[in-house]
Design a protein around this motif. Sequence first.
Motif, PDB file in Angstrom:
ATOM      1  N   GLU A  59      -6.759  -1.674  -4.300  1.00  0.00           N
ATOM      2  CA  GLU A  59      -6.956  -0.227  -4.474  1.00  0.00           C
ATOM      3  C   GLU A  59      -6.309   0.576  -3.349  1.00  0.00           C
ATOM      4  O   GLU A  59      -6.118   1.779  -3.462  1.00  0.00           O
ATOM      5  CB  GLU A  59      -8.436   0.133  -4.617  1.00  0.00           C
ATOM      6  N   ASP A  60      -5.948  -0.080  -2.225  1.00  0.00           N
ATOM      7  CA  ASP A  60      -5.288   0.610  -1.123  1.00  0.00           C
ATOM      8  C   ASP A  60      -3.778   0.631  -1.264  1.00  0.00           C
ATOM      9  O   ASP A  60      -3.085   1.378  -0.564  1.00  0.00           O
ATOM     10  CB  ASP A  60      -5.654  -0.051   0.203  1.00  0.00           C
ATOM     11  N   GLU A  61      -3.228  -0.193  -2.134  1.00  0.00           N
ATOM     12  CA  GLU A  61      -1.775  -0.298  -2.265  1.00  0.00           C
ATOM     13  C   GLU A  61      -1.220   0.819  -3.144  1.00  0.00           C
ATOM     14  O   GLU A  61      -1.844   1.242  -4.102  1.00  0.00           O
ATOM     15  CB  GLU A  61      -1.406  -1.654  -2.841  1.00  0.00           C
ATOM     16  N   ILE A  62      -0.021   1.263  -2.798  1.00  0.00           N
ATOM     17  CA  ILE A  62       0.656   2.300  -3.572  1.00  0.00           C
ATOM     18  C   ILE A  62       1.348   1.628  -4.752  1.00  0.00           C
ATOM     19  O   ILE A  62       2.030   0.616  -4.580  1.00  0.00           O
ATOM     20  CB  ILE A  62       1.687   3.046  -2.708  1.00  0.00           C
ATOM     21  N   PRO A  63       1.214   2.171  -5.946  1.00  0.00           N
ATOM     22  CA  PRO A  63       1.877   1.568  -7.095  1.00  0.00           C
ATOM     23  C   PRO A  63       3.394   1.579  -6.906  1.00  0.00           C
ATOM     24  O   PRO A  63       3.945   2.433  -6.220  1.00  0.00           O
ATOM     25  CB  PRO A  63       1.487   2.497  -8.261  1.00  0.00           C
ATOM     26  N   PRO A  64       4.114   0.600  -7.515  1.00  0.00           N
ATOM     27  CA  PRO A  64       5.556   0.453  -7.280  1.00  0.00           C
ATOM     28  C   PRO A  64       6.371   1.670  -7.713  1.00  0.00           C
ATOM     29  O   PRO A  64       7.457   1.892  -7.201  1.00  0.00           O
ATOM     30  CB  PRO A  64       5.938  -0.765  -8.104  1.00  0.00           C
ATOM     31  N   HIS A  65       5.884   2.468  -8.659  1.00  0.00           N
ATOM     32  CA  HIS A  65       6.681   3.592  -9.148  1.00  0.00           C
ATOM     33  C   HIS A  65       6.586   4.808  -8.224  1.00  0.00           C
ATOM     34  O   HIS A  65       7.196   5.822  -8.477  1.00  0.00           O
ATOM     35  CB  HIS A  65       6.273   3.971 -10.574  1.00  0.00           C
ATOM     36  N   TRP A  66       5.865   4.734  -7.100  1.00  0.00           N
ATOM     37  CA  TRP A  66       5.768   5.868  -6.189  1.00  0.00           C
ATOM     38  C   TRP A  66       6.810   5.792  -5.147  1.00  0.00           C
ATOM     39  O   TRP A  66       7.223   5.164  -4.424  1.00  0.00           O
ATOM     40  CB  TRP A  66       4.376   5.946  -5.567  1.00  0.00           C
TER      41      TRP A  66
END
Length: 66
Positions: A59-66
Motif C-alpha cells: 500500500e506504500d508503493e506507487i503504482p507503475p503508471h505514475w
Amino acid sequence: MKDRLDVLETKMMSAEDQLDELNRSAWRQQQELDLLREQVRHLAQQLKTIQPGAANRPEDEIPPHW
C-alpha cells in the motif's frame, strides 16, 4: 490609608496567583516538550534503521503508471 493598603494587598495576592499559574503552565509545557523531544529522538532512531531498498508494504508503493 487603610483602603489603599487593602487595595495594594489585593493586587499583590492576585499577582502572586497569576505568577503561580504561569509557573505551573511553564512546567507543564516543559514536561510536554521533553516528551516530544524523546519521541522525535525515537523516530529519528527508527529512520536510521530503515534500510534503503527494503521491501515496502504494497500500500506504500506507487503504482507503475505514475
